[in-house]
Design an enzyme around this catalytic site. Structure first.
Site, PDB file in Angstrom:
ATOM      1  N   ARG A 237      -1.174   3.657   6.728  1.00  0.00           N
ATOM      2  CA  ARG A 237      -1.076   4.761   5.624  1.00  0.00           C
ATOM      3  C   ARG A 237      -2.573   5.328   5.702  1.00  0.00           C
ATOM      4  NH1 ARG A 237       3.689   5.047   6.289  1.00  0.00           N
ATOM      5  NH2 ARG A 237       5.210   5.016   4.576  1.00  0.00           N
ATOM      6  N   GLU A 266      -1.190  14.658   3.868  1.00  0.00           N
ATOM      7  CA  GLU A 266      -0.274  15.060   4.946  1.00  0.00           C
ATOM      8  C   GLU A 266       0.594  16.186   4.735  1.00  0.00           C
ATOM      9  OE1 GLU A 266       1.814  11.848   6.431  1.00  0.00           O
ATOM     10  OE2 GLU A 266       0.213  10.613   6.978  1.00  0.00           O
ATOM     11  N   HIS A 285       2.338  12.089  11.847  1.00  0.00           N
ATOM     12  CA  HIS A 285       2.850  10.846  11.330  1.00  0.00           C
ATOM     13  C   HIS A 285       4.307  10.747  12.106  1.00  0.00           C
ATOM     14  CE1 HIS A 285       3.737   8.433   7.380  1.00  0.00           C
ATOM     15  NE2 HIS A 285       4.400   8.026   8.309  1.00  0.00           N
TER      16      HIS A 285
HETATM   17  C1  DGY Z   1       8.072   4.779   7.229  1.00  0.00           C
HETATM   18  O1  DGY Z   1       9.161   4.337   7.477  1.00  0.00           O
HETATM   19  O2  DGY Z   1       7.469   4.231   6.113  1.00  0.00           O
HETATM   20  C2  DGY Z   1       7.229   5.526   8.189  1.00  0.00           C
HETATM   21  O3  DGY Z   1       5.827   5.760   7.802  1.00  0.00           O
HETATM   22  C3  DGY Z   1       7.757   7.055   7.767  1.00  0.00           C
HETATM   23  O4  DGY Z   1       7.250   7.603   6.514  1.00  0.00           O
END
Ligand code: DGY
Length: 321
Positions: A237, A266, A285
């Site tokens: 993250r 984001e 992402h």
């Molecule tokens: C998750 O599954 O947590 C991915 O990062 C998509 O948000």
């Protein structure tokens, strides 16, 4: 009478049909101008919610007194206040396992792209700049045989370790909340402190979940411990890294480069200083974003939701209540 759910992530026709056999579905496009208003209207009757990428704070949850389950189409649950959901008696489910290999592939795509300057040089070719054979100014750095440092040894961390050790002959170091002797045995990985990992790894790959203890884990001090030729890869993250400190380290070439799939904000703003840097590969992402894996995640989320609403313990319950 069928239970009612609010769906705020598009599903394939097959999965939507499966859902509609069992529950009454209200679709809300949270990206639309009236999305939030429509969500507020739908919440009072909702027994379940299914979607992703939406921060569901207490102000919205207060509108949903009948809510039994939130089925998140994600493995990460940092968009939710898990303790608050537990207090409210609302089950939270996620979609682990099905995205592990795809997300590890993304990690390696970023390692390779940053090390071998794939995006920068592909753009250079596209711009018509390839006029002669290349010299050292365009060389990258090797991946095979180097040291991979994995921060966070969960499922995705282990999938990276396997790729590094078996596929690229890399020495694997890891740091995690606990040592994983079985992973060490399987991939010849070595547990070490975060500082030692940062000092030794050629590729530092972040896979930790975002929590109070991992927010800002990699700041100026930690970046300062990395080797000047090292590359940072973040598939966790954005907030795990102090982004301002990273920008400075990259601008000053304090580290060689970064492969980033996640950001503090984001979507990443088009004027982000990160996008001015040749030594950054930035992706939107895409960790789990393949057709196969996103469908598997959605299927998992549908199964979690239907199981919870049928009064069973759903398979991927985050907060046993
Ligand atoms: C998750 O599954 O947590 C991915 O990062 C998509 O948000």
């Amino acid at each position: 009478m069928k239970k009612r759910i609010v769906l705020y992530k598009r599903l394939s026709d097959a999965l939507l049909a499966k859902l509609e056999e069992q529950v009454e579905v209200t679709w809300v496009d949270t990206g639309a101008a009236d999305g939030l208003a429509r969500l507020r209207d739908a919440l009072p009757g909702a027994h379940g919610l299914l979607g992703a990428s939406l921060r569901l704070g207490s102000e919205l949850l207060d509108l949903a007194p009948q809510l039994e389950v939130i089925s998140s189409v994600s493995v990460g649950v940092d968009n939710y206040d898990v303790a608050d959901l537990t207090r409210r008696g609302v089950m939270l489910t996620n979609t682990p396992d099905v995205l592990t290999e795809t997300t590890a592939d993304t990690g390696f795509a970023l390692i390779l792209a940053a090390a071998r300057r794939v995006v920068e040089l592909a753009d250079w070719v596209r711009e018509g700049k390839w006029q002669a054979s290349l010299g050292p100014a365009h060389f990258g750095t090797d991946v095979h045989g180097k040291t991979l440092g994995i921060v966070g040894m969960g499922r995705i961390g282990e999938a990276l370790a396997r790729r590094g050790a078996a596929g690229f002959g890399m020495r694997v170091l890891y740091h995690s909340s606990r040592a994983r002797p079985e992973v060490e045995a399987r991939h010849a990985a070595r547990y070490c402190s975060l500082d030692a990992l940062l000092a030794e790894a050629d590729y530092v790959c972040l896979t930790v979940p975002l929590s109070a203890s991992t927010e800002g884990l990699i700041g100026a001090r930690e970046l300062g411990l990395m080797k000047p030729e090292a590359i940072l890869v973040n598939i966790a993250r954005g907030r795990v890294v102090d982004e301002a400190a990273l920008i400075e380290a990259l601008q000053r070439k304090r580290i060689r480069g970064a492969g980033l799939d996640v950001f503090v904000q984001e979507p990443l703003a088009a004027d982000s200083p990160l996008l001015q840097l040749d030594n950054v590969v930035a992706t939107p992402h895409i960790g789990s974003a393949t057709h196969e894996t996103r469908e598997a995640m959605a299927r998992c989320a549908v199964e979690n939701l239907l199981s919870a609403l049928a009064g069973q313990r759903p398979p991927n319950l985050v907060n046993p209540i």
